[in-house]
Design an enzyme around this catalytic site. Structure first.
Site, mmCIF file in Angstrom:
data_model
loop_
_atom_site.group_PDB
_atom_site.id
_atom_site.type_symbol
_atom_site.label_atom_id
_atom_site.label_comp_id
_atom_site.label_asym_id
_atom_site.label_seq_id
_atom_site.Cartn_x
_atom_site.Cartn_y
_atom_site.Cartn_z
ATOM 1 N N GLU A 179 0.832 -1.210 0.000
ATOM 2 C CA GLU A 179 0.000 0.000 0.000
ATOM 3 C C GLU A 179 0.861 1.252 0.000
ATOM 4 O OE1 GLU A 179 -3.106 -0.038 -1.199
ATOM 5 O OE2 GLU A 179 -3.586 -1.485 0.362
ATOM 6 N N THR A 183 2.842 2.146 -2.218
ATOM 7 C CA THR A 183 4.168 1.858 -2.770
ATOM 8 C C THR A 183 4.214 2.138 -4.272
ATOM 9 O OG1 THR A 183 3.399 -0.412 -2.860
ATOM 10 C CG2 THR A 183 4.958 0.117 -1.108
ATOM 11 N N ASP A 184 3.051 2.125 -4.946
ATOM 12 C CA ASP A 184 3.106 2.240 -6.422
ATOM 13 C C ASP A 184 3.705 3.564 -6.876
ATOM 14 O OD1 ASP A 184 0.776 3.680 -5.805
ATOM 15 O OD2 ASP A 184 -0.460 2.755 -7.363
ATOM 16 N N SER A 228 -13.570 1.711 -7.941
ATOM 17 C CA SER A 228 -14.673 1.850 -8.885
ATOM 18 C C SER A 228 -14.275 2.837 -9.991
ATOM 19 C CB SER A 228 -15.940 2.320 -8.171
ATOM 20 O OG SER A 228 -15.712 3.546 -7.529
ATOM 21 N N ASP A 268 -4.270 0.378 -9.811
ATOM 22 C CA ASP A 268 -5.690 0.066 -9.997
ATOM 23 C C ASP A 268 -6.037 -0.226 -11.460
ATOM 24 O OD1 ASP A 268 -5.508 0.838 -7.392
ATOM 25 O OD2 ASP A 268 -6.548 2.734 -7.648
ATOM 26 N N TYR A 321 -3.594 12.205 0.437
ATOM 27 C CA TYR A 321 -2.874 11.370 -0.537
ATOM 28 C C TYR A 321 -1.726 12.188 -1.148
ATOM 29 C CZ TYR A 321 -2.323 7.944 -4.347
ATOM 30 O OH TYR A 321 -1.840 6.988 -5.217
HETATM 31 C C1 GLA Z 1 -5.183 4.511 -4.477
HETATM 32 C C2 GLA Z 1 -4.404 4.845 -5.751
HETATM 33 C C3 GLA Z 1 -3.362 3.739 -6.037
HETATM 34 C C4 GLA Z 1 -2.498 3.476 -4.797
HETATM 35 C C5 GLA Z 1 -3.357 3.274 -3.548
HETATM 36 C C6 GLA Z 1 -2.559 3.151 -2.282
HETATM 37 O O1 GLA Z 1 -5.951 3.377 -4.674
HETATM 38 O O2 GLA Z 1 -5.278 4.936 -6.855
HETATM 39 O O3 GLA Z 1 -2.591 4.099 -7.152
HETATM 40 O O4 GLA Z 1 -1.571 4.514 -4.619
HETATM 41 O O5 GLA Z 1 -4.290 4.340 -3.392
HETATM 42 O O6 GLA Z 1 -1.807 1.986 -2.272
#
Ligand code: GLA
Length: 395
Positions: free
Chosen positions: A36, A38-39, A129, A174, A224
């Site tokens: 989580e 980390t992307d 979603s 996602d 975020y």
């Molecule tokens: C959201 C973002 C993802 C990722 C997660 C946290 O879902 O869309 O790209 O950063 O938060 O892991």
């Protein structure tokens, strides 16, 4: 199929047949098993597609008009492919417009379309979603316009739509898993090289169970972006300190993090620690799954939650409660918040025989404390975006 017939019936009531190519498509939501935040640090993630999805039906038009009907909220919107600008009202349409904008920018010609869609993915619950809506739109428009857009290109295009048009600085996870997910596999993604590997996730004894706290994600966008900024500061610090290039926190080892953490502002040091350790947890988790060591995988999930709560500070009281209640239940190997945080869902790994008792107990206890009845979903890893049917040729 019966369901699809019903949807076509609704489609035919809403629009006059243009005589052109039509089709039905779907794209799933996702749950992230581990990895989580980390992307966007060019690290590792391990999500899987879920059975909840969006189905979109569409027919090509001979002009540049797009009409869309959202069957859940019963709202309709019209726009021209020549005037794609983000809306302030009906912001859901921005996901569709953004995708169409990016398809055109990538040099693919588009004609307009009549569309309807229905979603059973809960919104603002951390189950993606939005990514599913982007991906199903991209697939629908690509197929109706007979364009060759490969799943990987589609995932990147959808992410650009979210970054550039919707204005959310999300990572690639996602959209990737919604495009590339496969039945009975989790998707291990290296968010630097964009390589991915399907990891078998099928065991007759264990299952993934999602608990929806029904607390809608609060402050999500600002927090975020703040986390992204903090990670950037940490990466810049290490780049300055270490004698090699540090492009992102992905490049810092646990020992280096330990060695220098006192030189960083305390909050920044904790953010960095989470990301660096979480990357290790994902790799260890993949190894555990390869060895079918579900016990070890569950333990890593627990550690991940602890770190998201204490160091990354993206959990909330309701998610912590769901995790704590879960870990007291028999048969639960692991539990953690999933997605961006601040509300939404937890993901749990549970021995199948205990799922019935788990559901009953969590519902009662969570309701007693919060007054909210949580939703609980069982889902094996599901398929990514796909064509359900395609009829006729482009005129
Ligand atoms: C959201 C973002 C993802 C990722 C997660 C946290 O879902 O869309 O790209 O950063 O938060 O892991």
């Amino acid at each position: 199929m019966q369901d699809l017939n019903k949807l076509w019936k609704i489609f035919n009531e809403k629009y006059t047949d243009t005589g052109l190519i039509k089709g039905a498509f779907s794209a799933p939501g996702r749950v992230n098993l581990i990895g989580e935040h980390t992307d966007y640090n060019e690290g590792f993630v391990l999500p899987m597609a879920i059975e909840k999805k969006i189905i979109m039906l569409g027919q090509l038009r001979n002009d540049r008009l797009v009409q869309v009907f959202d069957l859940v909220y019963k709202t309709k919107i019209k726009f021209s492919l020549d005037a794609l600008t983000p809306l302030k009202k009906d912001t859901w349409a921005n996901y569709l417009m953004g995708v169409m904008d990016e398809i055109q920018k990538a040099g693919h010609p588009l004609q307009g379309a009549n569309l309807i869609f229905r979603s059973d993915i809960p919104q603002k619950a951390g189950l993606s979603s939005s990514a599913a809506l982007e991906v199903v739109t991209a697939l629908t428009m690509a197929k109706l316009n007979l364009l060759e857009i490969k799943p990987l290109e589609m995932a990147h295009l959808c992410r650009r739509a979210e970054n550039n048009f919707v204005g959310v600085a999300c990572g690639i996870m996602d959209q990737y898993v919604s495009c590339l997910g496969q039945k009975n596999y989790a998707l291990f993604i290296d968010c630097r090289s964009n390589d991915y590997e399907l990891i078998p996730f099928k065991d007759h004894n264990f299952q993934i169970v999602i608990c929806n706290s029904k607390v809608q994600r609060r402050l999500i966008d600002s927090e975020y972006n703040k986390r992204r900024e903090e990670c950037k500061i940490a990466a810049e610090f290490f780049n300055h300190k270490l004698k090699r290039e540090i492009r992102a926190l992905r490049d810092v080892t646990i020992d280096e993090c330990k060695k220098y953490q006192r030189q960083l502002p305390e909050v920044i040091a904790r953010r960095a620690k989470h990301v660096i350790l979480e990357n290790y947890r994902v790799q260890a988790g993949v190894q555990a799954l390869r060895e079918e060591n579900f016990l070890a995988f569950g333990q890593l999930m627990v550690e991940s939650h602890q770190s998201l709560k204490e160091d990354y500070e993206v959990s909330c009281a309701e998610l912590d409660l769901l995790v704590n209640l879960a870990l007291k239940q028999k048969g639960v190997l692991g539990a953690r918040m999933t997605g961006a945080g601040f509300g939404g869902c937890t993901v749990n790994l549970i021995e199948k025989n205990y799922i019935g008792a788990f559901k009953e107990s969590i519902k009662n206890k969570y309701k007693k404390i919060t007054g909210i009845i949580p939703d609980i979903y069982l889902t094996p890893p599901a398929e990514g975006a796909k064509v359900l049917e395609l009829k006729g040729d482009k005129a």
